[in-house]
Design an enzyme around this catalytic site. Sequence first.
Site, mmCIF file in Angstrom:
data_model
loop_
_atom_site.group_PDB
_atom_site.id
_atom_site.type_symbol
_atom_site.label_atom_id
_atom_site.label_comp_id
_atom_site.label_asym_id
_atom_site.label_seq_id
_atom_site.Cartn_x
_atom_site.Cartn_y
_atom_site.Cartn_z
ATOM 1 N N ASP A 1 48.086 45.459 -3.138
ATOM 2 C CA ASP A 1 47.117 44.817 -3.939
ATOM 3 C C ASP A 1 45.989 45.933 -4.453
ATOM 4 O OD1 ASP A 1 45.716 45.229 -1.606
ATOM 5 O OD2 ASP A 1 45.018 43.185 -1.419
ATOM 6 N N SER A 2 46.115 47.109 -4.263
ATOM 7 C CA SER A 2 45.531 48.308 -4.905
ATOM 8 C C SER A 2 45.634 48.379 -6.143
ATOM 9 C CB SER A 2 45.682 49.525 -4.140
ATOM 10 O OG SER A 2 46.935 49.796 -4.177
ATOM 11 N N ASP B 1 52.120 43.550 -0.891
ATOM 12 C CA ASP B 1 51.089 42.712 -0.142
ATOM 13 C C ASP B 1 50.956 41.355 -0.740
ATOM 14 O OD1 ASP B 1 49.692 44.489 1.250
ATOM 15 O OD2 ASP B 1 48.637 45.298 -0.439
ATOM 16 N N LYS C 1 53.075 42.389 3.379
ATOM 17 C CA LYS C 1 52.235 43.032 4.073
ATOM 18 C C LYS C 1 51.075 41.976 4.292
ATOM 19 C CE LYS C 1 49.851 46.835 3.152
ATOM 20 N NZ LYS C 1 48.486 46.367 2.890
ATOM 21 N N GLU D 1 46.853 41.589 5.531
ATOM 22 C CA GLU D 1 45.568 42.241 6.327
ATOM 23 C C GLU D 1 45.247 41.379 7.480
ATOM 24 O OE1 GLU D 1 42.456 43.559 3.536
ATOM 25 O OE2 GLU D 1 44.151 44.703 2.397
ATOM 26 N N GLU E 1 44.189 51.911 8.344
ATOM 27 C CA GLU E 1 43.529 52.545 7.227
ATOM 28 C C GLU E 1 42.095 52.960 7.855
ATOM 29 O OE1 GLU E 1 43.592 50.330 3.671
ATOM 30 O OE2 GLU E 1 42.116 51.675 2.775
HETATM 31 O O1 KIV Z 1 46.979 47.959 -1.452
HETATM 32 C C1 KIV Z 1 47.120 49.127 -0.902
HETATM 33 O O2 KIV Z 1 47.481 50.087 -1.816
HETATM 34 C C2 KIV Z 1 47.151 49.142 0.418
HETATM 35 C C3 KIV Z 1 47.200 50.724 0.773
HETATM 36 C C4 KIV Z 1 45.899 51.336 0.689
HETATM 37 C C5 KIV Z 1 47.614 50.846 2.249
HETATM 38 O O3 KIV Z 1 47.129 48.247 1.293
#
Ligand code: KIV
Length: 272
Positions: free
Chosen positions: A53-54, A92, A121, A123, A190
């Site tokens: 989600d970056s 994510d 994934k 959090e 992280e």
């Molecule tokens: O969203 C993302 O790119 C991430 C990485 C920084 C691990 O979760």
Amino acid sequence: MSAHGKAKSGNITLNRLARMKREGEKIAVLTAYDASFAGLLESAGVDVILVGDSLGNVVQGRKTTVPVTIDDMVYHTRAVTRGCARPLVMADLPFMTYATAQQTLDNAARLMREGEAHMVKLEAGMLHLDAIRALVGNGIPVCGHLGLTPQSVHKMGGYRVQGREQAAADRMLEEALEQQAAGIDLLVVECIPSELGRRISDALDIPVIGIGAGPHCDAQVLVLYDMIGVTRGHRPSFSKNFMDGQGQVEDAVRNFVSAVKSGSFPGLEHCF
Ligand code: KIV
């Protein structure tokens, strides 16, 4: 996939990643958000692609990942899975799409059915153990994410190193073990001290993917745009621009893969 839907030999599976951990082979992970980069990462030997989600920061130009929606994630995940075959693709679950077990299942199903991700994934904190169990119980592979969790940036008061104090470090290790017991297959850690990255990687049977977590993790991940020098403004100190001295993006990615495999990345200057 073959006509019978089996993973082709050579494709990266969770079993293969588990074996790589057991045999001490480091795992190279990068983010990607579209088909062209997914294909390039595959050619350069990346094992796992994270549709992070970056993308909220580096593609959409937002200040945080909080505004990213499940529709955004499905769109970019589908683009990535169209562009590659060999790497394992994880996607994510964005902010507030896994607050209840049912909501988590519905959104994970979209990432896998419409996006064709291989795993999701989240959090996750202690409150999300039920969501993890629901996913695992329904055959959905899960990656946890501890330490600096960017979706909680407003609660954390900024992007800071986590787990510096002994009590916080012990609590994070405890959470990692709880999540492993709940059935996660991979864990991202992280922005934590290298020593804590080592403790967590040693204590867990599953592969631990570090970002700003030191050289002892089983895998390393970076945001693609940071490692090819495209990110505007601040680049995290734990990252490295692999384009330095390279003419081609694919060569930069190959150098990242070999630096991870040989253990030369991250160096001391990328650690806490
Ligand atoms: O969203 C993302 O790119 C991430 C990485 C920084 C691990 O979760």
